[in-house]
Scaffold this motif. Sequence first.
Motif, short mmCIF file in Angstrom:
data_model
loop_
_atom_site.label_atom_id
_atom_site.label_comp_id
_atom_site.label_asym_id
_atom_site.label_seq_id
_atom_site.Cartn_x
_atom_site.Cartn_y
_atom_site.Cartn_z
N HIS A 260 -44.01 -87.69 3.35
CA HIS A 260 -44.30 -86.40 4.00
C HIS A 260 -45.25 -86.58 5.18
CE1 HIS A 260 -43.11 -83.53 0.49
NE2 HIS A 260 -42.17 -83.59 1.42
N ASP B 290 -47.64 -84.82 6.36
CA ASP B 290 -49.09 -84.60 6.19
C ASP B 290 -49.77 -85.78 5.48
OD1 ASP B 290 -47.74 -83.73 3.81
OD2 ASP B 290 -49.56 -82.69 3.18
N HIS B 291 -49.00 -86.81 5.14
CA HIS B 291 -49.56 -88.06 4.61
C HIS B 291 -49.27 -89.26 5.52
CE1 HIS B 291 -50.74 -86.52 0.57
NE2 HIS B 291 -49.95 -85.55 1.01
N HIS C 297 -46.61 -91.39 0.12
CA HIS C 297 -45.22 -90.90 0.29
C HIS C 297 -44.97 -90.52 1.74
CE1 HIS C 297 -47.44 -87.18 -0.45
NE2 HIS C 297 -46.42 -86.48 -0.01
N ASP D 23 -49.62 -86.83 -3.98
CA ASP D 23 -49.12 -85.50 -4.33
C ASP D 23 -48.35 -85.61 -5.64
OD1 ASP D 23 -50.18 -84.72 -1.98
OD2 ASP D 23 -48.32 -84.02 -1.06
N HIS E 87 -44.74 -79.48 -5.74
CA HIS E 87 -46.09 -79.73 -6.27
C HIS E 87 -46.22 -79.14 -7.67
CE1 HIS E 87 -48.32 -81.30 -2.79
NE2 HIS E 87 -47.46 -80.61 -2.07
N HIS F 212 -43.07 -86.40 -7.03
CA HIS F 212 -43.23 -85.33 -6.02
C HIS F 212 -42.03 -85.27 -5.08
CE1 HIS F 212 -45.11 -83.08 -2.79
NE2 HIS F 212 -45.13 -84.12 -1.99
ZN LIG Z 1 -46.17 -84.26 -0.07
#
Ligand SMILES: [Zn+2]
Length: 470
Positions: A63, A65-66, A61, A186, A406, A161
């Motif tokens: 975000h 942090d990914h 996805h 996630d 989450h 998510h």
């Molecule tokens: Zn995420």
Amino acid sequence: MEIEFYGAAGEVTGSCHVLRHGGRSFLIDCGMVQGGRATAIRNREDFPFDPQSLEAVFLTHAHIDHSGRLPLLVQRGYRGPIYTTAACRDLLPILLEDSADLALREVERTNRHREPGEPEAKPLFDLDDVGECLKLLRVIRYDTEYAPFPGMTVRLREAGHILGSASLEFELRERDTVRRIVFSGDLGQYDSPILRDPHPFKTADLVVMESTYGDRDHRDRSATLAELGEIIDRADHDRGNIVIPAFAVGRSQELLYLLGQHAEQWNLQRWQVYLDSPMAIKASEIYWRHPERYDEEAAYLRASFGSMPNLPNLQLTRTADESRVINSRRSHALIIAGSGMCNGGRVLHHLTHNLPRAECHVIFTGYQAPGTLGRALVDRARRVNIHGMSVPVQATIHTVGGLSAHGGQHDLLRWYDNFEGHPPVCLVHGEPEPARLLQSALQQRGAHISIPRRGDMIDLVSMRLGRVDR
Ligand SMILES: [Zn+2]
């Protein structure tokens, strides 16, 4: 056949796993490490693999942090495909361009305070790197089997998510060995607004699973809605404003959707609602453009009203001038603005104007990291510093916890319980304590659960965990 864990191993951010199969190497996510100063150094480090040696990237996805180190991966030589969903492809430019912009502004700040003779700081990546990275995106449809490489099939499944989020289901063949591996990505909460529930998988030989809230449950949906309604009632009675700091992608759209759905019940005709964030406005356009990913209720509402959200008194403020006009409103302004943790963005102006007024209310709907202004407010600071000014806090501060993107422990266990025969699990994407508590909850089901550290690998034939020795 193996998986190597290089990020979100024993922590939440920086998701990055290498899958090796049939002499080829693949990357699952390439996320930025977030929070604190030390992370800036980690994000600049060399990748623990050669970017040019990778065959493909699979992205769960959008975000940061990914996805946040993908432009860096491309800058350092990666030229292969980046497979993801259509909605993720649409959201990704917004997030990566914002991230490049933030990096640039931070570097400019650093360079302004540079000592003579000190080398000039350079951003981690720039808009050109983002542009090159976006060219590599290849869309895969949900629930459709693809065979991008010999001996490998992959399917993307709903993760519930954020819009466009996916779990990945691989089937890998090597001579007589077949392995089915599921990466959860996630996972969202069940019954959350707009999006469908996470896909129920039946079989796997190994599950790589997130554990962000492995230690606790969120407040249930109806209690959360009642809480929101009560706060709006109180603010109406107090004749003040409401400020909601919110993340631009996901949270802002869920809030607009819920406000639209409960407009009558919450007397919202008495309020002027503002979405005061150019990034959230762009993200909303993409959310409303993908009804094919909605759950039944959201699809029905969208079909009945012909558009989203059904909120006639919503004003989208794109320019800074439009945003400034909101400051003159003394009551019945409901302002959704970024950033979600109040560490920047337009919400700071709204807090400066509304925090000193006892009749105003501020609603936090997401996690507030230590060290942020949002955390100080949630922790009941009496005064806070904004733009170098000391601002007294007279407004009422609320924390509404039930809107997390989450799943809580209950959701994670419910997702896992769809699997037959308790397949082994590697827990990632969690602080040590939540991961440990989810581990013991899963172990009670008779499953073998490990928590890999950074630099660990699992052999997919023997299912043994070890260290990467390269
Ligand atoms: Zn995420």
